[in-house]
Write an enzyme that holds these catalytic residues in place. Sequence first.
Site, PDB file in Angstrom:
ATOM      1  N   ASP A  32       0.849  -1.192   0.000  1.00  0.00           N
ATOM      2  CA  ASP A  32       0.000   0.000   0.000  1.00  0.00           C
ATOM      3  C   ASP A  32       0.891   1.252   0.000  1.00  0.00           C
ATOM      4  OD1 ASP A  32      -3.189   0.511   1.210  1.00  0.00           O
ATOM      5  OD2 ASP A  32      -1.783   2.171   1.109  1.00  0.00           O
ATOM      6  N   ASN A  88     -13.025  -3.078   3.019  1.00  0.00           N
ATOM      7  CA  ASN A  88     -14.058  -2.052   3.068  1.00  0.00           C
ATOM      8  C   ASN A  88     -14.974  -2.133   1.849  1.00  0.00           C
ATOM      9  OD1 ASN A  88     -12.772  -1.004   5.388  1.00  0.00           O
ATOM     10  ND2 ASN A  88     -11.385   0.215   4.133  1.00  0.00           N
ATOM     11  N   GLN A  95     -14.435   2.686   1.934  1.00  0.00           N
ATOM     12  CA  GLN A  95     -13.838   2.264   0.654  1.00  0.00           C
ATOM     13  C   GLN A  95     -13.564   3.498  -0.204  1.00  0.00           C
ATOM     14  OE1 GLN A  95     -16.195  -0.431  -1.789  1.00  0.00           O
ATOM     15  NE2 GLN A  95     -14.413  -1.041  -2.990  1.00  0.00           N
ATOM     16  N   HIS A 101     -10.538  -5.159  -2.722  1.00  0.00           N
ATOM     17  CA  HIS A 101      -9.176  -5.429  -2.225  1.00  0.00           C
ATOM     18  C   HIS A 101      -9.240  -5.794  -0.756  1.00  0.00           C
ATOM     19  CE1 HIS A 101      -9.989  -1.112  -1.939  1.00  0.00           C
ATOM     20  NE2 HIS A 101      -9.286  -1.140  -0.816  1.00  0.00           N
ATOM     21  N   HIS A 103      -7.024  -5.718   2.676  1.00  0.00           N
ATOM     22  CA  HIS A 103      -5.847  -5.146   3.345  1.00  0.00           C
ATOM     23  C   HIS A 103      -5.248  -6.182   4.288  1.00  0.00           C
ATOM     24  CE1 HIS A 103      -6.749  -0.733   2.629  1.00  0.00           C
ATOM     25  NE2 HIS A 103      -7.969  -1.222   2.464  1.00  0.00           N
TER      26      HIS A 103
HETATM   27  P1  5GP Z   1      -9.806   1.505   0.792  1.00  0.00           P
HETATM   28  O1  5GP Z   1      -9.930   2.760   1.628  1.00  0.00           O
HETATM   29  O2  5GP Z   1     -10.516   1.652  -0.536  1.00  0.00           O
HETATM   30  O3  5GP Z   1     -10.166   0.249   1.514  1.00  0.00           O
HETATM   31  O4  5GP Z   1      -8.249   1.356   0.525  1.00  0.00           O
HETATM   32  C1  5GP Z   1      -7.587   1.896  -0.543  1.00  0.00           C
HETATM   33  C2  5GP Z   1      -6.107   1.763  -0.241  1.00  0.00           C
HETATM   34  O5  5GP Z   1      -5.393   1.862  -1.444  1.00  0.00           O
HETATM   35  C3  5GP Z   1      -5.557   2.850   0.698  1.00  0.00           C
HETATM   36  O6  5GP Z   1      -4.932   2.228   1.803  1.00  0.00           O
HETATM   37  C4  5GP Z   1      -4.555   3.604  -0.185  1.00  0.00           C
HETATM   38  O7  5GP Z   1      -3.408   4.006   0.536  1.00  0.00           O
HETATM   39  C5  5GP Z   1      -4.223   2.602  -1.250  1.00  0.00           C
HETATM   40  N1  5GP Z   1      -3.916   3.149  -2.551  1.00  0.00           N
HETATM   41  C6  5GP Z   1      -4.631   4.072  -3.247  1.00  0.00           C
HETATM   42  N2  5GP Z   1      -4.082   4.299  -4.452  1.00  0.00           N
HETATM   43  C7  5GP Z   1      -2.991   3.489  -4.526  1.00  0.00           C
HETATM   44  C8  5GP Z   1      -2.010   3.269  -5.546  1.00  0.00           C
HETATM   45  O8  5GP Z   1      -2.035   3.871  -6.627  1.00  0.00           O
HETATM   46  N3  5GP Z   1      -1.054   2.344  -5.287  1.00  0.00           N
HETATM   47  C9  5GP Z   1      -0.991   1.666  -4.098  1.00  0.00           C
HETATM   48  N4  5GP Z   1      -0.016   0.770  -3.937  1.00  0.00           N
HETATM   49  N5  5GP Z   1      -1.901   1.857  -3.115  1.00  0.00           N
HETATM   50  C10 5GP Z   1      -2.885   2.755  -3.325  1.00  0.00           C
END
Ligand code: 5GP
Length: 136
Positions: A32, A88, A95, A101, A103
Amino acid sequence: MKKDDCIFCRIANGEIPSKTLYEDSEFRVILDLGPAAKGHALILPKEHAENLYDLPEGTAAAAMVLAQRMARIMQKKLQCDGLNLVQNNGEAAGQTVHHFHLHLIPRYIDDGQSINWKPGKPTQEELEAIRKLIAE
Ligand code: 5GP
Ligand code: ZN
């Protein structure tokens, strides 16, 4: 199916570079970019599904098996003290990227993070009403 305007489709399928920890025909596991803790990783299916509701059952099952395999590797290599699995669905649940995805968040004593909620205090009647709503 891959979605052209989906960043995680593009990362999972190698069109955008990432710090990849593991890859097979179905998944890519990446670090991440905004980690909650050292080693925070994301399991991305290569096929687009917006969230858990839309994910094919076989992919859901395989994602959990992969999560277990990655968790064991991370525990061994990072010597973390714990690990949270977080997933999420929907903006209300936090999300931000609308491609399913999972985590994997290694945890360390005194890492200063918290993945917490404020416990409610439902009555037995309220619990029973919710149980009926979901289960019947
Ligand atoms: P969510 O909040 O949707 O469950 O998590 C999205 C996650 O994706 C966040 O922890 C954020 O830091 C990560 N993230 C967002 N854009 C990118 C990206 O372009 N590359 C990587 N490696 N992580 C990302
Ligand atoms: Zn996607």
